[in-house]
Write an enzyme that holds these catalytic residues in place. Structure first.
Site, mmCIF file in Angstrom:
data_model
loop_
_atom_site.group_PDB
_atom_site.id
_atom_site.type_symbol
_atom_site.label_atom_id
_atom_site.label_comp_id
_atom_site.label_asym_id
_atom_site.label_seq_id
_atom_site.Cartn_x
_atom_site.Cartn_y
_atom_site.Cartn_z
ATOM 1 N N ILE A 173 0.169 14.931 4.504
ATOM 2 C CA ILE A 173 0.123 14.231 5.788
ATOM 3 C C ILE A 173 1.515 14.061 6.375
ATOM 4 O O ILE A 173 1.725 14.280 7.581
ATOM 5 C CB ILE A 173 -0.568 12.863 5.624
ATOM 6 C CG1 ILE A 173 -2.065 13.058 5.320
ATOM 7 C CG2 ILE A 173 -0.391 12.010 6.871
ATOM 8 C CD1 ILE A 173 -2.795 11.790 4.937
ATOM 9 N N ARG A 192 5.524 17.943 -9.781
ATOM 10 C CA ARG A 192 4.364 18.721 -10.203
ATOM 11 C C ARG A 192 3.621 19.290 -8.993
ATOM 12 O O ARG A 192 2.803 20.198 -9.131
ATOM 13 C CB ARG A 192 3.411 17.847 -11.014
ATOM 14 C CG ARG A 192 2.660 16.814 -10.190
ATOM 15 C CD ARG A 192 1.700 15.989 -11.019
ATOM 16 N NE ARG A 192 2.407 15.031 -11.842
ATOM 17 C CZ ARG A 192 1.802 14.154 -12.635
ATOM 18 N NH1 ARG A 192 0.482 14.162 -12.733
ATOM 19 N NH2 ARG A 192 2.497 13.292 -13.342
ATOM 20 N N ASP A 209 14.953 7.738 -2.716
ATOM 21 C CA ASP A 209 13.966 7.078 -3.569
ATOM 22 C C ASP A 209 13.716 5.714 -2.943
ATOM 23 O O ASP A 209 14.548 4.813 -3.043
ATOM 24 C CB ASP A 209 14.513 6.940 -4.992
ATOM 25 C CG ASP A 209 13.523 6.281 -5.931
ATOM 26 O OD1 ASP A 209 12.539 5.667 -5.449
ATOM 27 O OD2 ASP A 209 13.746 6.337 -7.157
ATOM 28 N N ARG A 258 12.735 -3.349 9.417
ATOM 29 C CA ARG A 258 13.811 -4.301 9.745
ATOM 30 C C ARG A 258 15.103 -3.583 10.101
ATOM 31 O O ARG A 258 15.864 -4.059 10.953
ATOM 32 C CB ARG A 258 14.067 -5.244 8.568
ATOM 33 C CG ARG A 258 12.989 -6.285 8.362
ATOM 34 C CD ARG A 258 13.427 -7.322 7.369
ATOM 35 N NE ARG A 258 13.797 -6.749 6.076
ATOM 36 C CZ ARG A 258 14.235 -7.469 5.042
ATOM 37 N NH1 ARG A 258 14.369 -8.783 5.154
ATOM 38 N NH2 ARG A 258 14.528 -6.885 3.906
ATOM 39 N N SER A 293 -2.017 4.259 6.423
ATOM 40 C CA SER A 293 -2.858 3.448 5.556
ATOM 41 C C SER A 293 -3.986 4.293 4.989
ATOM 42 O O SER A 293 -3.891 5.525 4.912
ATOM 43 C CB SER A 293 -3.389 2.236 6.340
ATOM 44 O OG SER A 293 -4.068 1.335 5.478
ATOM 45 N N TYR A 314 -4.091 0.142 -5.261
ATOM 46 C CA TYR A 314 -3.851 0.965 -4.076
ATOM 47 C C TYR A 314 -4.420 0.282 -2.837
ATOM 48 O O TYR A 314 -3.772 0.203 -1.786
ATOM 49 C CB TYR A 314 -4.488 2.337 -4.276
ATOM 50 C CG TYR A 314 -4.300 3.283 -3.114
ATOM 51 C CD1 TYR A 314 -3.037 3.734 -2.748
ATOM 52 C CD2 TYR A 314 -5.402 3.751 -2.387
ATOM 53 C CE1 TYR A 314 -2.857 4.621 -1.688
ATOM 54 C CE2 TYR A 314 -5.235 4.632 -1.331
ATOM 55 C CZ TYR A 314 -3.966 5.054 -0.987
ATOM 56 O OH TYR A 314 -3.804 5.928 0.068
ATOM 57 N N LYS A 367 -2.454 -1.090 0.654
ATOM 58 C CA LYS A 367 -2.800 -0.680 2.011
ATOM 59 C C LYS A 367 -3.274 -1.869 2.851
ATOM 60 O O LYS A 367 -3.004 -1.925 4.063
ATOM 61 C CB LYS A 367 -3.865 0.411 1.974
ATOM 62 C CG LYS A 367 -3.354 1.731 1.383
ATOM 63 C CD LYS A 367 -2.080 2.205 2.078
ATOM 64 C CE LYS A 367 -1.632 3.567 1.598
ATOM 65 N NZ LYS A 367 -0.357 4.003 2.237
ATOM 66 N N VAL A 426 -11.225 11.751 3.499
ATOM 67 C CA VAL A 426 -10.145 12.099 2.586
ATOM 68 C C VAL A 426 -9.480 13.391 3.028
ATOM 69 O O VAL A 426 -10.149 14.370 3.374
ATOM 70 C CB VAL A 426 -10.667 12.244 1.141
ATOM 71 C CG1 VAL A 426 -9.536 12.662 0.205
ATOM 72 C CG2 VAL A 426 -11.282 10.935 0.671
#
Length: 261
Positions: A18, A46, A71, A131, A149, A168, A172, A201
């Site tokens: 996405i 992977r 990161d 911010r 989301s 998870y 969200k 999905v």
């Protein structure tokens, strides 16, 4: 003339799926796009896809891109990310928070380390990055923040056996409440803030790995649908397109925009 000509966009989690699709779509509308993720080389994950490849695809299509490794679980990396984007492309006009790290594990088996990391990347990082870019957006009189989301934020039926997606879903749900709250805070400043989920999905390396869909699933949603909906929410502000908990296909239908096949 593209809808985002002259604007700078920052898309996190843009090495694949996405995020990469959104970066390409924003660039196609004229935005200079900074793409960020932890993966800069093919042997670092992977999963297939790197931010270097996303940036190369943008540039091959005639756009302007900057790949920045970060990161997002590290505050110092988040600060450096915004600084590098501003130095390389200019002030951020569009922020798309898409980065995620996810484990599907039952609550009783969830480790403290993984719990903290998921919230740091999926909740704290969007909060922190917002911010950092908001003062500039306010000073320029506008901007857009989009938080990616998931339908996992919706409360599940108690009678349905879970797949270990509680944490998870918590992340969200927090992101969605953050989006609507921040939208109210910055409405008068001309800054749009929204949360966007796919209707179905999306087959990405991550969802395929977790068994949430399959490559030949006829009901899966192409990532280009999310990218088109993201563009609609990141254009120069429509007063009605802020504070939304939007779903990709529903939003495009509402706005009369063709849903990509």
């Amino acid at each position: 003339m593209g809808a985002l000509d002259g604007r700078v966009a920052l898309v996190t989690g843009a090495s694949r799926g996405i995020g990469a699709a959104i970066a390409r779509r924003l660039a196609a509308e004229g935005a200079a796009v900074a793409v960020s993720a932890r993966t800069t080389a093919a042997d670092e994950s992977r999963f297939a896809g790197t931010i270097a490849e996303t940036a190369a695809a943008v540039e091959a299509a005639g756009g302007r891109a900057l790949a920045v490794r970060a990161d997002l679980s590290r505050p110092a990396d988040r600060a450096a990310l915004v600084e590098r984007v501003e130095a390389g492309l200019g002030p951020v006009d569009v922020l798309v928070n898409n980065a995620a790290v996810t484990w599907f594990t039952p609550v009783t088996e969830f480790s403290d380390k993984r719990f903290a990391l998921m919230f740091e990347v999926q909740v704290t990082a969007p909060f922190d990055l917002a911010r950092r870019v908001l003062p500039g957006m306010r000073a320029r009189g506008g901007g857009a923040i989009l938080n990616v989301s998931s339908r996992a934020a919706i409360h599940p039926p108690v009678t349905r056996a879970g797949r270990g997606g509680t944490v998870y879903g918590m992340c969200k749900a927090a992101v969605e409440r953050f989006s609507t709250g921040l939208a109210a805070e910055v409405h008068a400043d001309g800054v749009a803030v929204n949360a966007l989920s796919p209707n179905r999905v999306v087959p990405t390396p991550g969802t395929l790995h977790h068994g949430l869909t399959r490559e030949d699933d006829p009901d899966a949603e192409p990532p280009e649908v999310m990218a088109e909906a993201a563009l609609a929410l990141c254009r120069p502000r429509d007063p009605l397109l802020t504070g939304r908990i939007a779903y990709s296909q529903d939003l495009l239908t509402e706005l009369g925009i063709a849903v990509p096949a």
